[in-house]
Motif scaffolding. Sequence first.
Motif, PDB file in Angstrom:
ATOM      1  N   ARG A 477     -21.912 -10.987  -9.368  1.00 46.88           N
ATOM      2  CA  ARG A 477     -22.967 -11.890  -9.849  1.00 46.88           C
ATOM      3  C   ARG A 477     -22.602 -12.455 -11.223  1.00 46.88           C
ATOM      4  NH1 ARG A 477     -26.692  -8.733  -9.523  1.00 46.88           N
ATOM      5  NH2 ARG A 477     -27.956  -9.478  -7.764  1.00 46.88           N
ATOM      6  N   GLU A 478     -22.112 -11.592 -12.123  1.00 45.72           N
ATOM      7  CA  GLU A 478     -21.757 -12.040 -13.469  1.00 45.72           C
ATOM      8  C   GLU A 478     -20.588 -13.013 -13.434  1.00 45.72           C
ATOM      9  OE1 GLU A 478     -23.122  -8.006 -15.940  1.00 45.72           O
ATOM     10  OE2 GLU A 478     -21.099  -8.199 -15.098  1.00 45.72           O
ATOM     11  N   ARG A 492     -28.654 -19.050  -4.312  1.00 44.65           N
ATOM     12  CA  ARG A 492     -27.637 -20.079  -4.571  1.00 44.65           C
ATOM     13  C   ARG A 492     -26.243 -19.466  -4.565  1.00 44.65           C
ATOM     14  NH1 ARG A 492     -27.990 -23.340  -9.775  1.00 44.65           N
ATOM     15  NH2 ARG A 492     -26.043 -24.128  -8.874  1.00 44.65           N
ATOM     16  N   ILE A 493     -26.116 -18.295  -5.154  1.00 45.15           N
ATOM     17  CA  ILE A 493     -24.815 -17.617  -5.186  1.00 45.15           C
ATOM     18  C   ILE A 493     -24.359 -17.283  -3.770  1.00 45.15           C
ATOM     19  CG2 ILE A 493     -23.621 -15.516  -5.910  1.00 45.15           C
ATOM     20  CD1 ILE A 493     -25.315 -15.492  -8.418  1.00 45.15           C
ATOM     21  N   LEU A 494     -25.264 -16.742  -2.972  1.00 45.16           N
ATOM     22  CA  LEU A 494     -24.899 -16.339  -1.618  1.00 45.16           C
ATOM     23  C   LEU A 494     -24.539 -17.545  -0.755  1.00 45.16           C
ATOM     24  CD1 LEU A 494     -27.570 -13.542  -1.071  1.00 45.16           C
ATOM     25  CD2 LEU A 494     -25.099 -13.227  -1.326  1.00 45.16           C
ATOM     26  N   ARG A 495     -25.230 -18.667  -0.937  1.00 44.12           N
ATOM     27  CA  ARG A 495     -24.889 -19.880  -0.177  1.00 44.12           C
ATOM     28  C   ARG A 495     -23.481 -20.357  -0.544  1.00 44.12           C
ATOM     29  NH1 ARG A 495     -30.314 -21.447  -1.203  1.00 44.12           N
ATOM     30  NH2 ARG A 495     -29.641 -22.821  -2.898  1.00 44.12           N
ATOM     31  N   ALA A 496     -23.175 -20.318  -1.846  1.00 44.00           N
ATOM     32  CA  ALA A 496     -21.839 -20.733  -2.273  1.00 44.00           C
ATOM     33  C   ALA A 496     -20.778 -19.785  -1.719  1.00 44.00           C
ATOM     34  CB  ALA A 496     -21.765 -20.785  -3.798  1.00 44.00           C
ATOM     35  N   LEU A 497     -21.068 -18.489  -1.690  1.00 47.14           N
ATOM     36  CA  LEU A 497     -20.120 -17.512  -1.140  1.00 47.14           C
ATOM     37  C   LEU A 497     -19.904 -17.754   0.353  1.00 47.14           C
ATOM     38  CD1 LEU A 497     -21.395 -14.330  -3.010  1.00 47.14           C
ATOM     39  CD2 LEU A 497     -19.138 -15.361  -3.281  1.00 47.14           C
ATOM     40  N   ASP A 498     -20.973 -18.038   1.079  1.00 52.72           N
ATOM     41  CA  ASP A 498     -20.843 -18.310   2.505  1.00 52.72           C
ATOM     42  C   ASP A 498     -20.009 -19.568   2.732  1.00 52.72           C
ATOM     43  OD1 ASP A 498     -22.333 -16.089   3.150  1.00 52.72           O
ATOM     44  OD2 ASP A 498     -24.228 -17.190   3.305  1.00 52.72           O
ATOM     45  N   LEU A 499     -20.235 -20.563   1.891  1.00 51.59           N
ATOM     46  CA  LEU A 499     -19.520 -21.823   2.037  1.00 51.59           C
ATOM     47  C   LEU A 499     -18.028 -21.644   1.809  1.00 51.59           C
ATOM     48  CD1 LEU A 499     -20.085 -24.814   2.621  1.00 51.59           C
ATOM     49  CD2 LEU A 499     -20.316 -25.184   0.156  1.00 51.59           C
ATOM     50  N   ALA A 510     -22.885  -2.497  -2.769  1.00 57.93           N
ATOM     51  CA  ALA A 510     -23.642  -2.945  -3.945  1.00 57.93           C
ATOM     52  C   ALA A 510     -23.880  -4.448  -3.937  1.00 57.93           C
ATOM     53  CB  ALA A 510     -22.904  -2.547  -5.216  1.00 57.93           C
ATOM     54  N   GLY A 511     -23.395  -5.168  -2.932  1.00 55.94           N
ATOM     55  CA  GLY A 511     -23.629  -6.607  -2.838  1.00 55.94           C
ATOM     56  C   GLY A 511     -23.130  -7.346  -4.059  1.00 55.94           C
ATOM     57  N   LEU A 512     -23.990  -8.181  -4.611  1.00 53.65           N
ATOM     58  CA  LEU A 512     -23.626  -8.962  -5.789  1.00 53.65           C
ATOM     59  C   LEU A 512     -23.424  -8.104  -7.022  1.00 53.65           C
ATOM     60  CD1 LEU A 512     -26.012 -12.047  -5.399  1.00 53.65           C
ATOM     61  CD2 LEU A 512     -23.546 -11.957  -4.944  1.00 53.65           C
ATOM     62  N   ASP A 513     -23.898  -6.856  -6.975  1.00 56.82           N
ATOM     63  CA  ASP A 513     -23.719  -5.950  -8.116  1.00 56.82           C
ATOM     64  C   ASP A 513     -22.406  -5.166  -8.044  1.00 56.82           C
ATOM     65  OD1 ASP A 513     -26.166  -6.541  -9.453  1.00 56.82           O
ATOM     66  OD2 ASP A 513     -27.229  -5.387  -7.922  1.00 56.82           O
ATOM     67  N   THR A 514     -21.540  -5.521  -7.109  1.00 58.38           N
ATOM     68  CA  THR A 514     -20.243  -4.865  -7.004  1.00 58.38           C
ATOM     69  C   THR A 514     -19.386  -5.194  -8.220  1.00 58.38           C
ATOM     70  OG1 THR A 514     -20.300  -5.007  -4.584  1.00 58.38           O
ATOM     71  CG2 THR A 514     -18.141  -4.670  -5.623  1.00 58.38           C
ATOM     72  N   THR A 515     -18.844  -4.170  -8.856  1.00 61.01           N
ATOM     73  CA  THR A 515     -17.972  -4.372 -10.019  1.00 61.01           C
ATOM     74  C   THR A 515     -16.591  -4.818  -9.553  1.00 61.01           C
ATOM     75  OG1 THR A 515     -19.161  -2.701 -11.301  1.00 61.01           O
ATOM     76  CG2 THR A 515     -16.937  -3.268 -12.029  1.00 61.01           C
ATOM     77  N   MET A 516     -16.079  -5.871 -10.187  1.00 54.16           N
ATOM     78  CA  MET A 516     -14.797  -6.434  -9.776  1.00 54.16           C
ATOM     79  C   MET A 516     -13.619  -5.791 -10.499  1.00 54.16           C
ATOM     80  SD  MET A 516     -15.651 -10.496  -9.309  1.00 54.16           S
ATOM     81  CE  MET A 516     -14.036 -10.754  -8.582  1.00 54.16           C
ATOM     82  N   GLY A 517     -13.867  -5.096 -11.623  1.00 52.24           N
ATOM     83  CA  GLY A 517     -12.775  -4.498 -12.371  1.00 52.24           C
ATOM     84  C   GLY A 517     -12.099  -5.510 -13.283  1.00 52.24           C
ATOM     85  N   ILE A 531     -13.910 -15.751  -3.869  1.00 50.22           N
ATOM     86  CA  ILE A 531     -14.998 -15.737  -4.855  1.00 50.22           C
ATOM     87  C   ILE A 531     -14.786 -16.848  -5.890  1.00 50.22           C
ATOM     88  CG2 ILE A 531     -15.989 -14.396  -6.770  1.00 50.22           C
ATOM     89  CD1 ILE A 531     -15.629 -11.908  -5.021  1.00 50.22           C
ATOM     90  N   ALA A 532     -13.520 -17.079  -6.267  1.00 53.38           N
ATOM     91  CA  ALA A 532     -13.227 -18.154  -7.220  1.00 53.38           C
ATOM     92  C   ALA A 532     -13.589 -19.515  -6.638  1.00 53.38           C
ATOM     93  CB  ALA A 532     -11.754 -18.113  -7.606  1.00 53.38           C
ATOM     94  N   VAL A 533     -13.306 -19.719  -5.347  1.00 55.82           N
ATOM     95  CA  VAL A 533     -13.684 -20.983  -4.696  1.00 55.82           C
ATOM     96  C   VAL A 533     -15.202 -21.113  -4.670  1.00 55.82           C
ATOM     97  CG1 VAL A 533     -13.635 -22.279  -2.537  1.00 55.82           C
ATOM     98  CG2 VAL A 533     -11.573 -21.090  -3.323  1.00 55.82           C
ATOM     99  N   ALA A 534     -15.880 -20.012  -4.340  1.00 58.93           N
ATOM    100  CA  ALA A 534     -17.347 -20.043  -4.308  1.00 58.93           C
ATOM    101  C   ALA A 534     -17.907 -20.366  -5.686  1.00 58.93           C
ATOM    102  CB  ALA A 534     -17.886 -18.698  -3.816  1.00 58.93           C
ATOM    103  N   ARG A 535     -17.290 -19.814  -6.722  1.00 58.27           N
ATOM    104  CA  ARG A 535     -17.769 -20.074  -8.086  1.00 58.27           C
ATOM    105  C   ARG A 535     -17.638 -21.556  -8.431  1.00 58.27           C
ATOM    106  NH1 ARG A 535     -14.981 -16.451 -12.499  1.00 58.27           N
ATOM    107  NH2 ARG A 535     -13.187 -17.722 -11.909  1.00 58.27           N
ATOM    108  N   ALA A 536     -16.527 -22.171  -8.013  1.00 54.95           N
ATOM    109  CA  ALA A 536     -16.364 -23.605  -8.267  1.00 54.95           C
ATOM    110  C   ALA A 536     -17.401 -24.412  -7.484  1.00 54.95           C
ATOM    111  CB  ALA A 536     -14.953 -24.040  -7.888  1.00 54.95           C
ATOM    112  N   LEU A 537     -17.685 -23.993  -6.257  1.00 55.00           N
ATOM    113  CA  LEU A 537     -18.670 -24.716  -5.443  1.00 55.00           C
ATOM    114  C   LEU A 537     -20.075 -24.564  -6.005  1.00 55.00           C
ATOM    115  CD1 LEU A 537     -17.382 -23.872  -1.840  1.00 55.00           C
ATOM    116  CD2 LEU A 537     -17.099 -26.012  -3.123  1.00 55.00           C
TER     117      LEU A 537
END
Length: 620
Positions: A477-478, A492-499, A510-517, A531-537
């Motif tokens: 999420r962060e 909105r985040i989940l729609r972008a991730l699906d896209l 943990a869903g969106l609360d999963t720590t990426m490291g 996830i990077a593509v979703a973030r741009a979208l």
Amino acid sequence: MTREPSPALTPGPSATVVAPAPPVPPRAPATTAARGQLASLVRALRHLEGRRLWIGLGLLVLGTLSEGAAIMTFLPVLQLVGAQGTTIDLSGMDFPGAGLLPAMIPLGVLLLVIVGLTALQAFFNRSKAVYLSDLIHDFTNHYRTALFRDVAQARWAHVARIPRARIEHALTGEIERLYLAAYLVLSSLQNLVSLGLYFVLSLAISVPMTLLSYGFGVVALALMRPFRRLARHYGDRLQARREGQLAAVSEFVGSLKMARSMNLEDRYLGLFSSILGQTKADAREFTRQSTIGSGLFQFAVVSGAALFIWVALTWAHLDVARIVILLLLFMRTAPRFMGMQGAVQQLLVDLPAWGAITRLQDELRAERDPAMAGHDPAPAPRDEIRLDRVSWRFPGESREAVSDCSLTLRAGELTVLVGPSGAGKSTLADIVMGLLEPQKGAVLVDGAALRPGQLRRWRDRTGYVAQEPFMINGTIRENMAIAAGGPVDDERILRALDLASAGFVRNLPAGLDTTMGDRGALLSGGERQRIAVARALLREPDILVLDEATSALDWENEEALIRAIDGLRGRMTVLAITHRPAISRAADAVFVMEAGRVVASERPREQGLQAEGYLGRMTS
């Protein structure tokens, strides 16, 4: 796109590596440079802090005055020694300020005055310490923020060529040394103020003894000049060594997986250990020399005290009370002479940090991106984005990275750039995004050239996915919220991730609360990329730029992402840089680049694959 390893770390037949020493500045005119940097630092303090600096110096003066007044008040008390009674007759006594006091004063009152002056001194010293601490923090934070801003606002072409370790070191280690340098400047000013006030008080008791003691201190300081020059040279070497340490650490951490996979740990360790050894040798030599100087200075001060007492008793014939007061003053001034020597010596060690910071600032400000000051609205492309004979050469390079290139990105289409490494594809994409302004030619949006004042707002319309996406050590999420500039609705985040074919996030415990490291290390490369593509979208851009964005995906996830990109047709313009044939087959237009030029183009969706074309050869 792959960074080449350092020559010192390139695998070879040898099992060890001889690490090159970081460059050390030559021992040029260090004294002149130090004076110039010191004057520059003092001017910066005075300019930035102004009135606050004078208030701080005022507190220094008040603290020293109260301390001096308390010491001088002991004079009539000492003159009472051997007399009878507890009332002091001040009418016949000769000491500074005697005329301001009544003729007779009880001993208890005078002692209370001494206690009160000491308490006042403690109050002033406390106020001074807090005030100057705030002042120095504000000064260094100003320059830390200013340097951060200068990095952010410099031309991208210039910033990209500065070693990252240099910027990181300036923003962290050099700023901390600047804090210490500013503190030492104020400490030296405090010593000067104190010495000046004590000089006046001492003159009121005995002019010859004052001139003797202060003359001895000045001579001792002058004799320490070679050791101060040594401190300056050590400061230059320390700066170079620390930059080398940070560069080695940054390179090792940035390529940790590669180092482990190629068994290069010992080579990196050899480089790092070599730099640490050189730093230790420099520190040992400096400590050895500086302690000799400190010992000589201490010997000189003690010799001066002995000479002072001998002259006071055998030549000046001062009474015991005056000798005791002068000794008290001498005990206050001697540490300040020693403190002056120590402060200046340490200041010369840390002063090069100020020079490094100001040089980097000047360099960055000379390359300030004019687009940062522009806030003109940028148009959304309705029909096309056309690069019209654009060229770009990086500073210091003889060959143009992009030369006389022309191509058209039709709005709502997927356009792909292909070609060998070094062909200029990423540079051309940077021009499309407005990170680089063409040195020749123009970027036209629906026929109108993008102006420099529009580039900042133009970048608001773009989304970018790098081959190695940036991830913070936080939750999904962060990391997604970075694109929105703040908190964003989970839907909105989940729609972008699906896209972006990153729906796997929904199935994580943990869903969106999963720590990426750190840098997303707890997820696979393909997961990070999606996830990077979703973030741009999530930015809902008009133009989406993918720089080898499918390189870390397996064929199944690549096909899923291509289907997602295919679903964006008509909603946004997509420019993809790739070496992978799958995304090229799905493209509306493919442009082939070689040696900075567009040498061919195809439209696979309209014409199909042509065996003689570049795309046909790539997929055959």
